[in-house]
Write a protein that holds these residues in place. Structure first.
Motif, PDB file in Angstrom:
ATOM      1  N   LYS A  86      29.670  42.460  36.182  1.00  0.00           N
ATOM      2  CA  LYS A  86      29.549  41.161  36.838  1.00  0.00           C
ATOM      3  C   LYS A  86      30.883  40.460  37.003  1.00  0.00           C
ATOM      4  CE  LYS A  86      28.520  38.096  32.897  1.00  0.00           C
ATOM      5  NZ  LYS A  86      29.654  37.170  33.135  1.00  0.00           N
ATOM      6  N   GLY A  87      31.876  40.830  36.187  1.00  0.00           N
ATOM      7  CA  GLY A  87      33.163  40.158  36.264  1.00  0.00           C
ATOM      8  C   GLY A  87      33.076  38.733  35.751  1.00  0.00           C
ATOM      9  N   PRO A  88      34.184  37.994  35.812  1.00  0.00           N
ATOM     10  CA  PRO A  88      34.187  36.618  35.297  1.00  0.00           C
ATOM     11  C   PRO A  88      33.379  35.668  36.168  1.00  0.00           C
ATOM     12  CG  PRO A  88      36.271  37.123  36.362  1.00  0.00           C
ATOM     13  CD  PRO A  88      35.505  38.410  36.325  1.00  0.00           C
ATOM     14  N   THR A  89      32.754  34.701  35.518  1.00  0.00           N
ATOM     15  CA  THR A  89      32.069  33.614  36.216  1.00  0.00           C
ATOM     16  C   THR A  89      32.921  32.374  36.045  1.00  0.00           C
ATOM     17  OG1 THR A  89      29.906  34.603  35.760  1.00  0.00           O
ATOM     18  CG2 THR A  89      29.935  32.280  36.407  1.00  0.00           C
ATOM     19  N   ALA A  90      33.763  32.103  37.026  1.00  0.00           N
ATOM     20  CA  ALA A  90      34.717  30.997  36.928  1.00  0.00           C
ATOM     21  C   ALA A  90      35.309  30.727  38.303  1.00  0.00           C
ATOM     22  CB  ALA A  90      35.842  31.341  35.942  1.00  0.00           C
ATOM     23  N   ASP A  99      41.074  40.123  34.071  1.00  0.00           N
ATOM     24  CA  ASP A  99      39.633  40.143  34.336  1.00  0.00           C
ATOM     25  C   ASP A  99      39.354  40.495  35.796  1.00  0.00           C
ATOM     26  OD1 ASP A  99      39.090  39.497  31.726  1.00  0.00           O
ATOM     27  OD2 ASP A  99      38.879  37.345  32.110  1.00  0.00           O
ATOM     28  N   TRP A 100      40.185  39.994  36.710  1.00  0.00           N
ATOM     29  CA  TRP A 100      40.070  40.370  38.125  1.00  0.00           C
ATOM     30  C   TRP A 100      40.216  41.879  38.274  1.00  0.00           C
ATOM     31  CZ3 TRP A 100      39.510  38.317  43.130  1.00  0.00           C
ATOM     32  CH2 TRP A 100      39.956  39.145  44.176  1.00  0.00           C
ATOM     33  N   GLY A 138      28.173  41.296  48.697  1.00  0.00           N
ATOM     34  CA  GLY A 138      29.070  41.968  49.615  1.00  0.00           C
ATOM     35  C   GLY A 138      28.811  41.619  51.064  1.00  0.00           C
ATOM     36  N   GLN A 139      27.858  40.747  51.295  1.00  0.00           N
ATOM     37  CA  GLN A 139      27.547  40.296  52.653  1.00  0.00           C
ATOM     38  C   GLN A 139      27.779  38.800  52.836  1.00  0.00           C
ATOM     39  OE1 GLN A 139      23.450  41.880  52.370  1.00  0.00           O
ATOM     40  NE2 GLN A 139      23.982  43.235  54.067  1.00  0.00           N
ATOM     41  N   PHE A 140      28.001  38.097  51.720  1.00  0.00           N
ATOM     42  CA  PHE A 140      28.227  36.651  51.729  1.00  0.00           C
ATOM     43  C   PHE A 140      29.360  36.338  50.750  1.00  0.00           C
ATOM     44  CE2 PHE A 140      23.782  37.440  52.597  1.00  0.00           C
ATOM     45  CZ  PHE A 140      23.452  36.570  53.627  1.00  0.00           C
ATOM     46  N   ALA A 144      32.480  31.060  42.408  1.00  0.00           N
ATOM     47  CA  ALA A 144      32.644  31.313  40.976  1.00  0.00           C
ATOM     48  C   ALA A 144      32.435  32.775  40.597  1.00  0.00           C
ATOM     49  CB  ALA A 144      31.735  30.418  40.136  1.00  0.00           C
ATOM     50  N   ARG A 145      32.390  33.666  41.599  1.00  0.00           N
ATOM     51  CA  ARG A 145      32.275  35.106  41.343  1.00  0.00           C
ATOM     52  C   ARG A 145      33.177  35.881  42.316  1.00  0.00           C
ATOM     53  NH1 ARG A 145      27.397  37.032  39.649  1.00  0.00           N
ATOM     54  NH2 ARG A 145      28.450  39.029  39.348  1.00  0.00           N
ATOM     55  N   SER A 146      34.374  35.349  42.580  1.00  0.00           N
ATOM     56  CA  SER A 146      35.214  35.931  43.628  1.00  0.00           C
ATOM     57  C   SER A 146      35.616  37.388  43.364  1.00  0.00           C
ATOM     58  CB  SER A 146      36.452  35.068  43.875  1.00  0.00           C
ATOM     59  OG  SER A 146      37.215  34.916  42.701  1.00  0.00           O
ATOM     60  N   PRO A 147      35.928  37.826  42.143  1.00  0.00           N
ATOM     61  CA  PRO A 147      36.275  39.247  41.967  1.00  0.00           C
ATOM     62  C   PRO A 147      35.118  40.177  42.321  1.00  0.00           C
ATOM     63  CG  PRO A 147      36.973  37.948  40.062  1.00  0.00           C
ATOM     64  CD  PRO A 147      36.090  37.076  40.885  1.00  0.00           C
ATOM     65  N   TYR A 148      33.926  39.791  41.894  1.00  0.00           N
ATOM     66  CA  TYR A 148      32.740  40.611  42.162  1.00  0.00           C
ATOM     67  C   TYR A 148      32.463  40.675  43.663  1.00  0.00           C
ATOM     68  CZ  TYR A 148      27.886  42.218  41.783  1.00  0.00           C
ATOM     69  OH  TYR A 148      26.709  42.935  41.898  1.00  0.00           O
TER      70      TYR A 148
END
Length: 255
Positions: A86-90, A99-100, A138-140, A144-148
């Motif tokens: 999920k990666g970081p939520t920030a 983390d990225w 991946g379509q939008f 707060a989840r930019s890396p994912y």
């Protein structure tokens, strides 16, 4: 002849459902996972499916797994790149680069490295199917989840490029974009968002579902069914597609 299938991150969750879905068709399946606990449980429950410990952040580990699995299976007909975190939520200004990078390594780089090994095998036999797990993210865009989101958008670009390269060899490549999938992983995503926003888990959960035409969570078995179909003779001319399995997203969750 039974299909020969490799699936990443498949000892639990969506990957496990995909592995069992292919096994139910009579396919020979070899999975990998980074969690020793999940692998132990998977092996105990599914002794007929080969399972290897692999850290998909390592090119060497991936190559070692392919060497073992290709020998074990006697070839390769289907690769399912399921791995993701999920990666970081920030917010972007609060995300550290390590983390990225970890999120990109697992969600994107592992797909590339596995496809790199699978492609020459499938090109030589002039058949095969690569299925990459992207996401509705991946379509939008995904606040707060930019890396994912960045990784999942890139998975779609990788998929379409592979479809162009491999199409002349009768090899298909498609991306599946799950929405809100029932299970502990999605629960952790919503818990992290609720904490980051300072709201209740129930509020976040309701927001995710309210943006869908079909207002319920997606089941992992439904994703498995789509994977089995995409690797079947019925889907031999379906390639380069991003296929959402999300109850039809009307308005993406903005948070």
């Amino acid at each position: 002849m039974a299909q020969r299938v490799m699936i990443t991150a498949a000892a639990a969750g969506i990957g496990r459902a995909i592995a069992l879905g292919f096994a139910a068709t009579g396919a020979k399946v070899h999975v990998c996972d980074v969690s020793e606990d999940a692998l132990s449980a998977f092996r105990a429950e599914n002794p007929g499916i080969a399972a290897s410990h692999v850290d998909l952040r390592s090119e060497g580990a991936i190559n070692g797994w392919f060497d073992t699995a290709l020998t074990d299976l006697g070839g390769l007909d289907v690769l399912v790149n399921n791995a993701g975190i999920k990666g970081p939520t920030a917010l972007v200004d609060d995300i550290n680069y390590a983390d990225w990078r970890e999120c990109i390594e697992v969600c994107l780089d592992s797909h590339f490295l596995c496809a790199k090994r699978a492609a020459p095998v499938m090109k030589k036999q002039k058949s095969g199917s690569i299925i990459n797990l992207s996401s509705t993210a991946g379509q939008f865009g995904y606040g707060a989840r930019s890396p994912y989101a960045a990784a999942k958008w890139a998975v779609i670009g990788l998929t379409k490029s592979l479809a162009i390269e491999l199409g002349p060899y009768d090899v298909t490549c498609n991306a599946i974009c799950p929405g809100t999938v029932r299970g502990p992983r999605m629960a952790r995503v919503m818990e992290a968002e609720a904490k980051q926003r300072g709201v209740s888990f129930e509020k976040v959960e309701a927001e995710y579902i309210s943006g869908q035409s079909i207002k319920r969570f997606i089941e992992a078995d439904e994703i498995a069914g789509l994977c089995v179909f995409l690797a079947s003779p019925a889907a031999r001319t379906i390639s380069g597609q991003e296929l959402a399995i999300d109850g039809h997203t009307e308005t993406f969750h903005l948070g």
